[in-house]
Design a protein around this motif. Structure first.
Motif, short mmCIF file in Angstrom:
data_model
loop_
_atom_site.label_atom_id
_atom_site.label_comp_id
_atom_site.label_asym_id
_atom_site.label_seq_id
_atom_site.Cartn_x
_atom_site.Cartn_y
_atom_site.Cartn_z
N GLN A 109 -0.77 -6.47 12.49
CA GLN A 109 -1.03 -5.03 12.64
C GLN A 109 -1.77 -4.48 11.42
N LEU A 110 -1.38 -4.91 10.23
CA LEU A 110 -2.07 -4.46 9.02
C LEU A 110 -3.53 -4.90 9.02
N CYS A 111 -3.78 -6.10 9.54
CA CYS A 111 -5.16 -6.59 9.63
C CYS A 111 -5.98 -5.74 10.61
N LYS A 112 -5.33 -5.21 11.64
CA LYS A 112 -6.02 -4.30 12.57
C LYS A 112 -6.26 -2.94 11.92
N ASP A 113 -5.29 -2.49 11.12
CA ASP A 113 -5.37 -1.16 10.50
C ASP A 113 -6.36 -1.10 9.34
N TYR A 114 -6.50 -2.20 8.61
CA TYR A 114 -7.36 -2.22 7.42
C TYR A 114 -8.49 -3.22 7.62
N GLU A 115 -9.69 -2.82 7.28
CA GLU A 115 -10.84 -3.72 7.41
C GLU A 115 -10.87 -4.75 6.30
N LYS A 116 -10.51 -4.36 5.09
CA LYS A 116 -10.62 -5.25 3.92
C LYS A 116 -9.30 -5.98 3.68
N ASP A 117 -9.43 -7.27 3.38
CA ASP A 117 -8.25 -8.07 3.05
C ASP A 117 -7.54 -7.54 1.82
N GLU A 118 -8.29 -7.02 0.85
CA GLU A 118 -7.69 -6.49 -0.38
C GLU A 118 -6.74 -5.34 -0.06
N ASP A 119 -7.10 -4.52 0.95
CA ASP A 119 -6.24 -3.41 1.34
C ASP A 119 -4.95 -3.92 1.99
N VAL A 120 -5.07 -4.96 2.81
CA VAL A 120 -3.88 -5.57 3.43
C VAL A 120 -3.00 -6.18 2.35
N ASN A 121 -3.62 -6.91 1.42
CA ASN A 121 -2.87 -7.52 0.33
C ASN A 121 -2.12 -6.47 -0.48
N SER A 122 -2.80 -5.37 -0.79
CA SER A 122 -2.19 -4.29 -1.56
C SER A 122 -1.03 -3.66 -0.80
N CYS A 123 -1.20 -3.46 0.48
CA CYS A 123 -0.15 -2.87 1.31
C CYS A 123 1.07 -3.80 1.37
N LEU A 124 0.84 -5.08 1.55
CA LEU A 124 1.94 -6.05 1.57
C LEU A 124 2.67 -6.07 0.23
N ASP A 125 1.93 -5.99 -0.86
CA ASP A 125 2.54 -5.97 -2.19
C ASP A 125 3.40 -4.73 -2.37
N ARG A 126 2.89 -3.57 -1.96
CA ARG A 126 3.66 -2.32 -2.08
C ARG A 126 4.92 -2.38 -1.23
N MET A 127 4.81 -2.90 -0.01
CA MET A 127 5.99 -3.03 0.85
C MET A 127 7.02 -3.95 0.21
N GLY A 128 6.54 -5.08 -0.29
CA GLY A 128 7.43 -6.04 -0.94
C GLY A 128 8.10 -5.45 -2.17
N TYR A 129 7.34 -4.67 -2.93
CA TYR A 129 7.90 -4.02 -4.12
C TYR A 129 9.08 -3.12 -3.72
N GLY A 130 8.89 -2.32 -2.67
CA GLY A 130 9.97 -1.46 -2.20
C GLY A 130 11.18 -2.25 -1.75
N ILE A 131 10.96 -3.38 -1.11
CA ILE A 131 12.05 -4.25 -0.67
C ILE A 131 12.77 -4.83 -1.89
N GLY A 132 11.99 -5.31 -2.87
CA GLY A 132 12.59 -5.91 -4.07
C GLY A 132 13.44 -4.94 -4.85
N VAL A 133 12.98 -3.68 -4.94
CA VAL A 133 13.72 -2.64 -5.65
C VAL A 133 15.10 -2.45 -5.03
N ARG A 134 15.17 -2.55 -3.70
CA ARG A 134 16.45 -2.37 -3.01
C ARG A 134 17.25 -3.67 -2.90
#
Length: 180
Positions: free
Chosen positions: A29-54
């Motif tokens: 779904q992120l690949c459909k939402d974002y054209e650039k791989d860097e944006d998908v990578n950044s989004c996954l990193d941010r999501m993971g960061y939020g998970i790690g914090v909790r």
């Protein structure tokens, strides 16, 4: 009523498979939402960061580990306890710097890619499992260890193993606090 032996293990496997399939759908779904791989990578990193914090609170409560006294102890704790606890695998750890602040977690088997054969050619710079980097970084920051976490090698990109690099950003002596 008692449970038959092995039932809990089976449920764990089912929930892991569900997680892996759900994660694949999320990345798609992120690949459909974002054209650039860097944006998908950044989004996954941010999501993971939020998970790690909790997730660090759950990890500390369930594992009953003691405070790590060095970066190598921390890297070993991540590999031998956290990865085993949450993903069911134990990566090997290697130190890649003389300063002792850079480590690699080497996964022979990455459970997040169980149902992925290869990345599409147009997604060559996608870091499919970048969520893991964010989780590690977020959890480490919650225990006051700033770190840079990146994928160094990825089986989905043709490498022999999956390797996650962790670079602790402060020297060990910077972590000590003086009381006035």
């Amino acid at each position: 009523m008692s449970r038959p032996p092995g039932r809990k293990q089976e449920n764990h496997k089912i929930s892991r498979e569900l997680f892996v399939l759900t994660y694949g759908a999320l990345v798609a779904q992120l690949c459909k939402d974002y054209e650039k791989d860097e944006d998908v990578n950044s989004c996954l990193d941010r999501m993971g960061y939020g998970i790690g914090v909790r997730l660090i609170d759950d990890f500390l409560a369930r594992s009953a580990v003691k405070k790590c006294r060095s970066y190598s102890e921390t890297a070993n704790m991540i590999a031998q306890v956290a990865f085993k606890m949450y993903l069911g695998v134990t990566p090997s750890v290697s130190c890649s710097s003389a300063a002792g602040n850079e480590f690699s977690l080497i996964l022979d088997k990455n459970p997040l890619v169980d149902f992925v054969e290869e990345l599409p050619a147009e997604r060559a710079s996608l870091c499919y499992c970048n969520l893991l980097c964010g989780v590690i970084r977020g959890a480490l920051e919650m225990v006051h260890l700033a770190a840079e976490v990146t994928f160094l090698q990825d089986r989905l990109k043709g490498d022999a193993v999956t390797e996650i690099g962790i670079t602790f950003l402060r020297k060990a002596e910077d972590r000590k606090h003086k009381r006035n």
